[in-house]
Scaffold this active site. Structure first.
Site, PDB file in Angstrom:
ATOM      1  N   CYS A  11      16.923  13.102  -5.047  1.00 36.59           N
ATOM      2  CA  CYS A  11      17.032  13.716  -3.744  1.00 36.59           C
ATOM      3  C   CYS A  11      16.024  14.977  -3.589  1.00 36.59           C
ATOM      4  O   CYS A  11      16.415  16.181  -4.353  1.00 36.59           O
ATOM      5  CB  CYS A  11      18.455  14.258  -3.303  1.00 36.59           C
ATOM      6  SG  CYS A  11      18.266  14.731  -1.507  1.00 36.59           S
ATOM      7  N   CYS A  42      20.412   8.778   1.832  1.00 35.69           N
ATOM      8  CA  CYS A  42      19.816  10.483   1.749  1.00 35.69           C
ATOM      9  C   CYS A  42      20.369  11.279   2.001  1.00 35.69           C
ATOM     10  O   CYS A  42      20.088  11.986   3.074  1.00 35.69           O
ATOM     11  CB  CYS A  42      18.231  10.044   2.180  1.00 35.69           C
ATOM     12  SG  CYS A  42      17.305  11.682   1.690  1.00 35.69           S
TER      13      CYS A  42
END
Length: 454
Positions: A383, A205
């Protein structure tokens, strides 16, 4: 007395960090009783990718033919149960918007029923013999192997960590033991530098290190402390974000909110007792710069699981070496990979796991029938860039770092609806869709949303 307590806590923290590494251990089998088991499909790792593929394989070949290697509850010295966490929520936990408790469920509750749970760690993988040896001395053979071991957090590669977390003002949203320390540091902020870092390694991430910066800025603004805060983002990268469309939008936010961004700065040392952080300037080897901080959020260096390093399954960097299109190993056709442990050239996210799981399911089906895989993974990942307590820029892109957006609107803008999707819908989709092997990403819905034109 206080020092003894701190040392005891640090010892437990270190032990817990080690035992929670996904299905990996350094134990040796010397003196262990060896027993043999065989499964048609053996899955290594009980994280997001491992649970997802176990559920899919259960439906494909029957639960009795599938096994998952993942350490048991007994290996955790602090909790009776090993928990499975939806880690994307930790961005909001570190900012006080969600509680840590809401992000976890017991591993037993998400493990597919009927699938054999081998409650041990992976000690050795021998792809030439199609066997895996576990920490308790078992030798398990397989017809097909799915490697889903995740990655390893490496706080110790930063001088002064992890022991620095014993001091106030420092936290990290990437660890179960430190995410609440981020919230404490934010709440206790008075004045000075609020410092946020991005390491010089692959990370999971990649947007998370700056999400907490935007949330912290919003919190300090809300509590009236913003005028006394210098908010600084030091990243090892040469860009703010890898996809230009979203990077441009983020730079606008940075300028509007008066945030300081320093590119090519890599954290190498934390002097927590002095509240100092030392960075190397990557474009000027040997040159360092030291920042004082009132609050520090650390994104740790990350690397492949120890058990893969030097293994025939790994590339030179220690990551699982798979074909980027079909997720089959490049040299061992009965081995497959998914998720953070692979060398796929895309961001390591739960959204990527979802898209990969649908492709890998199809690939394994074809291989089992002695046919050529025909479905290709395009590198899709997502994301949700949290920019405040009620806005998100939903970044979606592919291998080419080009936007691959699901909705027929401009996702490069901050939107309230995207925040609610991140905070409410996505966790529901994770627990009830992805982990049950029922969610393979938004690809089919993207075509519908764009009337079949994308």
């Amino acid at each position: 007395m206080a020092l003894s307590v701190i040392r005891w806590q640090h010892l437990l923290w270190t032990r817990l960090h080690r035992v929670c590494e996904p299905s990996v251990c350094r134990l040796h089998a010397t003196g262990c009783q060896q027993s043999k088991e065989h499964y048609k499909v053996l899955v290594l790792g009980g994280g997001s990718a491992g649970i997802t593929m176990s559920a899919r394989m259960k439906r494909k070949i029957g639960a009795e033919n599938v096994a998952v290697v993942e350490p048991s509850e007994a290996r955790n010295p602090l909790h009776r149960l090993i928990m499975h966490y939806y880690q994307p929520l930790w961005t909001l936990v570190g900012a006080g918007a969600k509680s840590l408790k809401t992000s976890g469920r017991s591993t037993a509750s998400v493990m597919p029923s009927g699938v054999k749970w081998i409650k041990s760690c992976v000690q050795e993988i021998n792809p030439d013999n199609s066997t895996v040896r576990t920490g308790d001395g078992k030798e398990i053979s397989y017809q097909y192997l799915i490697v889903a071991l995740g990655l390893k957090l490496q706080y110790e590669k930063i001088k002064g960590l992890p022991e620095g977390f014993e001091h106030p003002g420092i936290g990290s949203n990437y660890s179960l033991q430190t995410v609440n320390k981020t919230w404490a540091a934010l709440q206790n902020f008075k004045e000075g530098n609020a410092l946020f870092t991005f390491p010089n390694t692959p990370v999971k991430c990649a947007g998370a290190p700056q999400k907490i910066m935007y949330l912290s800025e919003a919190y300090l603004r809300k509590t009236g402390k913003r005028p006394k805060a210098n908010i600084i983002y030091n990243t090892s990268l040469p860009v703010l974000f890898g996809v230009k469309k979203y990077a441009d939008a983020l730079w606008e936010i940075v300028k509007k909110r008066d945030l300081q961004v320093n590119l090519r700065h890599n954290l190498i040392e934390v002097r927590a007792d002095k509240r100092e952080a030392v960075f190397e300037k990557l474009d000027n080897p040997g040159e360092t710069v030291t920042y004082e901080y009132e609050m520090l959020h650390v994104t740790p260096p990350m690397g492949p699981p120890d058990v893969l390093k030097g293994n025939p399954l790994a590339d030179q960097g220690g990551w699982l070496d798979v074909d980027k299109d079909v997720l089959q190993h490049k040299r061992y056709p009965n081995v497959f990979g998914i998720g953070d442990c692979t060398n796929l050239p895309t961001s390591k996210t739960a959204a990527a796991v979802a898209a990969q799981s649908a492709v890998l399911d199809r690939t394994i089906s074809k291989v089992m029938k002695n046919e050529q895989p025909d479905k290709k993974y395009d590198g899709y990942t997502s994301c949700p860039l949290v920019t405040s307590y009620n806005t998100v820029i939903l970044a979606e892109f592919d291998y080419k770092q080009q936007p691959l957006e699901t909705f027929p609107i401009d996702q490069g803008k901050e939107r309230i609806i995207m925040y609610h999707m991140k905070a409410t819908l996505m966790p529901h989709l994770y627990w009830h869709g992805l982990l049950r092997g029922l969610w393979g990403g938004p690809g089919p819905y993207r075509k519908i949303m764009h009337l079949g034109m994308k």
